[in-house]
Design an enzyme around this catalytic site. Structure first.
Site: not given
Ligand code: NAP
Length: 313
Positions: A228, A276
């Site tokens: 993001r 995006h």
């Molecule tokens: P997820 O499964 O919820 O994983 C989030 C990861 O970030 C986890 O490893 C979490 O740590 C870590 N994290 C969260 N807060 C943190 C902090 N304060 N310090 C350190 N690590 C932290 O999310 P996901 O499905 O992989 O998706 C990630 C993000 O990608 C989404 O939230 C979205 O914004 C973005 N996204 C972008 C697109 C695009 O097209 N550009 C598409 C889809 C998603 P823990 O493992 O310890 O919980």
């Protein structure tokens, strides 16, 4: 007859028709109805809403909702947006993870094989080979090792890159050099040739990639932000590029989208702007995921596990 599932927040009639067709095909036993066409009794009875980019007022008009299924993985705009606490289920989908991992690998190669420099050289008619750097000599750091970060890490490891990972809580993943928490970040950043951002936007991660953290990267490092926009401080990024500490940034996400026509990022020679597109929702696959969630809910009566409102993801 079972109550209807409300479909909320489509951006156009064409999108609404497409979502309805695909969702209905994936769960023929359910009745998915656009929120705007629901009568008062149907709104009263709805227990589940499937949402794209919903107006919170529409959610407020569904008083019996038990849970909300997002069609997107990032739900920062939904957390805390409703008039009452309702479990929000974000999209965790294998096809999205595969697509995102493919994008991370593709743009990592783009940087590792010096494509931005060769594109600039071609414009200037310059014939100058740069030394080849092996994947095994390139460290890619992943901020976030969730559904998407883990899939990306696996692709990078298979491709021979050295991979470091950073998460909020401790984690061990095969082939990865892992760190966690604020204390673990500086050392991890200091090893990165390429930093990939795949963490959710939360109060803790807003502005995380700032001047100090960009300076902690190796000189000549590059950044990929597929998470993001507000996680990276744009002015600090431009300053790091301008002083040559950072070689390039591939940005798929921005503080405001679409990116404003007058943004300096469009014309910056060290920036690749993407609209995006790194991890789009695959509707067929997403509909199958939503159908499985609904089937489990009908069977057990318990909503799927939602995002943790306190931590924001
Ligand atoms: P997820 O499964 O919820 O994983 C989030 C990861 O970030 C986890 O490893 C979490 O740590 C870590 N994290 C969260 N807060 C943190 C902090 N304060 N310090 C350190 N690590 C932290 O999310 P996901 O499905 O992989 O998706 C990630 C993000 O990608 C989404 O939230 C979205 O914004 C973005 N996204 C972008 C697109 C695009 O097209 N550009 C598409 C889809 C998603 P823990 O493992 O310890 O919980």
């Amino acid at each position: 007859m079972m109550e209807a599932i409300a479909l909320v927040g489509c951006k156009s009639p064409a999108e609404e028709a497409q979502y309805l067709r695909i969702l209905t095909a994936a769960m023929p036993a359910e009745r998915v109805v656009p929120f705007r066409t629901m009568g008062a009794a149907e709104r009263e009875a709805a227990r589940v809403a499937i949402v794209a980019n919903p107006d919170p007022a529409d959610i407020a008009a569904l008083p019996g909702l038990v849970w909300v299924q997002s069609l997107w993985a990032g739900v920062e705009r939904l957390v805390g947006a409703f008039d009452r606490p309702i479990p929000i289920i974000r999209l965790v989908d294998r096809e999205m993870a595969r697509t995102m991992a493919e994008a991370v690998l593709a743009w990592t190669y783009y940087l590792q094989r010096d494509m931005p420099a060769y594109a600039r050289q071609q414009r200037d008619r310059v014939w100058r080979p740069h030394p080849y750097r092996k994947p095994a000599d390139t460290t890619v750091g992943l901020l976030g090792l969730g559904a998407l970060g883990t899939a990306a890490a696996e692709r990078l490891v298979t491709a021979g890159f050295r991979v470091a990972g950073w998460s909020r809580t401790p984690k061990a993943l095969p082939g990865l050099d892992m760190a966690h928490g604020t204390d673990g970040l500086p050392a991890m950043l200091g090893r990165c040739d390429i930093l990939v951002c795949l963490i959710p936007l939360t109060p803790e991660t807003r502005g995380l990639v700032n001047a100090e953290r960009l300076s902690a990267l190796k000189p000549g490092a590059a950044l990929i932000n597929f998470a993001r926009g507000p996680i990276v401080v744009t002015d600090d990024l431009i300053a790091a590029l301008d002083r040559g500490h950072l070689a390039h940034a591939v940005l798929d996400v921005f503080d405001a989208e679409p990116l404003a026509a007058d943004s300096p990022l469009w014309s910056h020679p060290g920036v690749t702007v993407l609209p995006h597109i790194s991890g789009p929702t695959d509707l067929d696959s997403a509909a199958a995921t939503v159908a499985a969630n609904l089937e489990a809910y009908r069977r057990t009566g318990a909503p799927p596990r939602g995002v943790d409102a306190a931590r924001g993801y």
